[in-house]
Write a protein that holds these residues in place. Structure first.
Motif, PDB file in Angstrom:
ATOM      1  N   ASP A 188       0.829  -1.202   0.000  1.00 40.94           N
ATOM      2  CA  ASP A 188       0.000   0.000   0.000  1.00 40.94           C
ATOM      3  C   ASP A 188       0.867   1.257   0.000  1.00 40.94           C
ATOM      4  O   ASP A 188       0.562   2.232  -0.694  1.00 40.94           O
ATOM      5  N   LEU A 189       1.952   1.228   0.756  1.00 41.73           N
ATOM      6  CA  LEU A 189       2.869   2.377   0.807  1.00 41.73           C
ATOM      7  C   LEU A 189       3.435   2.680  -0.581  1.00 41.73           C
ATOM      8  O   LEU A 189       3.467   3.845  -1.008  1.00 41.73           O
ATOM      9  N   VAL A 190       3.881   1.648  -1.293  1.00 40.61           N
ATOM     10  CA  VAL A 190       4.464   1.870  -2.624  1.00 40.61           C
ATOM     11  C   VAL A 190       3.406   2.374  -3.595  1.00 40.61           C
ATOM     12  O   VAL A 190       3.672   3.269  -4.414  1.00 40.61           O
ATOM     13  N   ALA A 191       2.200   1.826  -3.521  1.00 36.90           N
ATOM     14  CA  ALA A 191       1.122   2.306  -4.400  1.00 36.90           C
ATOM     15  C   ALA A 191       0.867   3.792  -4.177  1.00 36.90           C
ATOM     16  O   ALA A 191       0.706   4.573  -5.137  1.00 36.90           O
ATOM     17  N   ARG A 192       0.859   4.214  -2.926  1.00 40.67           N
ATOM     18  CA  ARG A 192       0.635   5.627  -2.624  1.00 40.67           C
ATOM     19  C   ARG A 192       1.824   6.481  -3.067  1.00 40.67           C
ATOM     20  O   ARG A 192       1.656   7.644  -3.453  1.00 40.67           O
ATOM     21  N   ALA A 193       3.017   5.902  -3.021  1.00 41.19           N
ATOM     22  CA  ALA A 193       4.202   6.636  -3.487  1.00 41.19           C
ATOM     23  C   ALA A 193       4.123   6.909  -4.984  1.00 41.19           C
ATOM     24  O   ALA A 193       4.474   8.002  -5.452  1.00 41.19           O
ATOM     25  N   VAL A 194       3.670   5.928  -5.758  1.00 41.52           N
ATOM     26  CA  VAL A 194       3.544   6.126  -7.205  1.00 41.52           C
ATOM     27  C   VAL A 194       2.460   7.162  -7.494  1.00 41.52           C
ATOM     28  O   VAL A 194       2.631   8.042  -8.350  1.00 41.52           O
ATOM     29  N   ALA A 195       1.344   7.067  -6.774  1.00 41.59           N
ATOM     30  CA  ALA A 195       0.277   8.054  -6.956  1.00 41.59           C
ATOM     31  C   ALA A 195       0.782   9.463  -6.661  1.00 41.59           C
ATOM     32  O   ALA A 195       0.476  10.417  -7.382  1.00 41.59           O
ATOM     33  N   ASP A 196       1.583   9.597  -5.619  1.00 43.78           N
ATOM     34  CA  ASP A 196       2.148  10.893  -5.254  1.00 43.78           C
ATOM     35  C   ASP A 196       3.107  11.384  -6.337  1.00 43.78           C
ATOM     36  O   ASP A 196       3.082  12.550  -6.736  1.00 43.78           O
ATOM     37  N   ALA A 197       3.960  10.493  -6.829  1.00 41.48           N
ATOM     38  CA  ALA A 197       4.949  10.881  -7.843  1.00 41.48           C
ATOM     39  C   ALA A 197       4.283  11.377  -9.117  1.00 41.48           C
ATOM     40  O   ALA A 197       4.808  12.270  -9.795  1.00 41.48           O
ATOM     41  N   LEU A 198       3.128  10.806  -9.435  1.00 40.06           N
ATOM     42  CA  LEU A 198       2.419  11.194 -10.655  1.00 40.06           C
ATOM     43  C   LEU A 198       1.331  12.225 -10.384  1.00 40.06           C
ATOM     44  O   LEU A 198       0.579  12.580 -11.288  1.00 40.06           O
ATOM     45  N   ALA A 199       1.274  12.698  -9.131  1.00 43.56           N
ATOM     46  CA  ALA A 199       0.342  13.770  -8.749  1.00 43.56           C
ATOM     47  C   ALA A 199      -1.106  13.428  -9.053  1.00 43.56           C
ATOM     48  O   ALA A 199      -1.864  14.270  -9.551  1.00 43.56           O
ATOM     49  N   LEU A 200      -1.514  12.193  -8.759  1.00 45.41           N
ATOM     50  CA  LEU A 200      -2.915  11.841  -8.931  1.00 45.41           C
ATOM     51  C   LEU A 200      -3.784  12.684  -8.008  1.00 45.41           C
ATOM     52  O   LEU A 200      -3.390  12.981  -6.879  1.00 45.41           O
ATOM     53  N   PRO A 201      -4.967  13.050  -8.455  1.00 45.75           N
ATOM     54  CA  PRO A 201      -5.877  13.795  -7.581  1.00 45.75           C
ATOM     55  C   PRO A 201      -6.127  13.021  -6.286  1.00 45.75           C
ATOM     56  O   PRO A 201      -6.390  11.820  -6.305  1.00 45.75           O
ATOM     57  N   GLY A 202      -6.014  13.714  -5.165  1.00 46.62           N
ATOM     58  CA  GLY A 202      -6.231  13.094  -3.870  1.00 46.62           C
ATOM     59  C   GLY A 202      -5.005  12.433  -3.284  1.00 46.62           C
ATOM     60  O   GLY A 202      -5.038  11.953  -2.151  1.00 46.62           O
ATOM     61  N   SER A 203      -3.907  12.383  -4.051  1.00 48.80           N
ATOM     62  CA  SER A 203      -2.684  11.761  -3.528  1.00 48.80           C
ATOM     63  C   SER A 203      -1.929  12.755  -2.657  1.00 48.80           C
ATOM     64  O   SER A 203      -2.237  13.941  -2.620  1.00 48.80           O
ATOM     65  N   GLY A 204      -0.939  12.258  -1.953  1.00 47.37           N
ATOM     66  CA  GLY A 204      -0.123  13.108  -1.095  1.00 47.37           C
ATOM     67  C   GLY A 204       1.120  12.370  -0.677  1.00 47.37           C
ATOM     68  O   GLY A 204       1.374  11.240  -1.115  1.00 47.37           O
ATOM     69  N   ASP A 205       1.912  12.987   0.179  1.00 45.05           N
ATOM     70  CA  ASP A 205       3.189  12.385   0.563  1.00 45.05           C
ATOM     71  C   ASP A 205       3.135  11.693   1.920  1.00 45.05           C
ATOM     72  O   ASP A 205       4.156  11.523   2.579  1.00 45.05           O
ATOM     73  N   THR A 206       1.950  11.240   2.334  1.00 43.62           N
ATOM     74  CA  THR A 206       1.839  10.561   3.635  1.00 43.62           C
ATOM     75  C   THR A 206       2.614   9.248   3.661  1.00 43.62           C
ATOM     76  O   THR A 206       2.913   8.738   4.746  1.00 43.62           O
ATOM     77  N   TRP A 207       2.930   8.705   2.486  1.00 42.79           N
ATOM     78  CA  TRP A 207       3.731   7.472   2.460  1.00 42.79           C
ATOM     79  C   TRP A 207       5.117   7.704   3.045  1.00 42.79           C
ATOM     80  O   TRP A 207       5.789   6.738   3.433  1.00 42.79           O
ATOM     81  N   ARG A 208       5.530   8.949   3.130  1.00 38.05           N
ATOM     82  CA  ARG A 208       6.831   9.274   3.722  1.00 38.05           C
ATOM     83  C   ARG A 208       6.797   9.386   5.243  1.00 38.05           C
ATOM     84  O   ARG A 208       7.837   9.526   5.877  1.00 38.05           O
ATOM     85  N   ASP A 209       5.603   9.364   5.824  1.00 39.62           N
ATOM     86  CA  ASP A 209       5.484   9.566   7.265  1.00 39.62           C
ATOM     87  C   ASP A 209       6.225   8.475   8.037  1.00 39.62           C
ATOM     88  O   ASP A 209       6.166   7.288   7.655  1.00 39.62           O
ATOM     89  N   PRO A 210       6.912   8.829   9.117  1.00 38.73           N
ATOM     90  CA  PRO A 210       7.605   7.827   9.923  1.00 38.73           C
ATOM     91  C   PRO A 210       6.629   6.875  10.588  1.00 38.73           C
ATOM     92  O   PRO A 210       5.492   7.251  10.904  1.00 38.73           O
ATOM     93  N   LEU A 211       7.068   5.657  10.788  1.00 40.18           N
ATOM     94  CA  LEU A 211       6.262   4.640  11.456  1.00 40.18           C
ATOM     95  C   LEU A 211       6.744   4.473  12.896  1.00 40.18           C
ATOM     96  O   LEU A 211       7.876   4.835  13.224  1.00 40.18           O
TER      97      LEU A 211
END
Length: 262
Positions: A188-211
């Motif tokens: 899921d993290l990688v999927a959100r990273a790709v969405a962020d990289a391509l600036a999909l509507p509704g995407s963001g950089d939360t995949w970078r958040d520390p765990l």
């Protein structure tokens, strides 16, 4: 090429190339198969731009040369406007690692795909030595490969998702028990990273958040490493010595461009 320029291009034909991570190992689909980050990203892309057609040519165990030989021609024939390529880790972990051959294969894959006019996305790798301490001797190879991937991405105009500096990508919480594959949270993290990289509507950089930190004692770590080596590392080494691959005799799970079904 820098990810996420702030604008979004719509896509209608997405093809994923790669090995076990792109096939989705570590992320069961509940029906005896595998979901994975590429499937998850395709769902995000289809939600933003309905009507997407998606193919996944990845097969577990494939090295970059095999991806070039077995997947590249098929990918080009599908005439995609978006391609993701995750390749190189199966080369890197081999005792006889041939960096020159790997770079040649990646150069040809990237160049061929870019020449089609498609947007091409690739990735650096997290330091798996942080996930599996017994394989820390491989860390210098990973850092060197990531530098090579940055260089090739810049040369070809490939969108690079640089996961190496993102601590969450090397966190035990996103890796399966075998420490070779992402678990559902990691996919899921990688999927959100790709969405962020391509600036999909509704995407963001939360995949970078520390765990959250997962503290453990020396003895707990030692015991965990012993179990992991016995259950996963030694069988893997045994297969390599016998010349076997987890992907022997397997074919892509989604060789044709098909609508995304949620």
């Amino acid at each position: 090429m820098e990810p996420n320029s702030g604008s979004w291009t719509s896509y209608s034909r997405y093809v994923a190339l790669g090995d076990s991570q792109t096939e989705g190992i570590g992320d069961p689909d509940g029906m005896g198969g595998h979901r994975g980050w590429a499937d998850r990203f395709a769902e995000l892309l289809d939600a933003a731009y309905p009507g997407l057609h998606y193919a996944n040519l990845a097969v577990r165990g494939r090295r970059a040369g095999q991806i070039r030989d077995e997947q590249l021609e098929s990918a080009v024939a599908l005439d995609p406007d978006l391609v993701t390529v995750m390749a190189g880790m199966n080369d890197l972990i081999r005792p006889r690692f041939d960096r020159k051959s790997l770079l040649t294969d990646l150069d040809i894959v990237f160049g061929t795909l870019i020449d089609t006019g498609a947007t091409v996305v690739t990735f650096t790798y997290p330091d798996i030595g942080g996930v599996a301490p017994l394989v820390r001797p491989l860390s210098p190879r990973i850092y060197a490969l990531n530098d090579d991937l940055r260089m090739l991405a810049e040369e070809h105009g490939v969108v690079l998702i640089d996961v190496e500096p993102v601590e969450a990508t090397a966190h035990p919480l996103v890796w399966a028990d075998d420490r070779l594959h992402l678990n559902p949270l990691g996919h899921d993290l990688v999927a959100r990273a790709v969405a962020d990289a391509l600036a999909l509507p509704g995407s963001g950089d939360t995949w970078r958040d520390p765990l959250p930190r997962t503290p453990s004692t020396y003895w707990h770590t030692l015991a965990a490493e012993s179990v992991w080596a016995t259950r996963y590392l030694l069988p893997w080494v045994g297969r390599r010595l016998r010349g076997h691959s987890a992907g022997t005799g397997l074919y892509p799970k989604r060789p044709d461009l098909l609508p995304v079904l949620l």
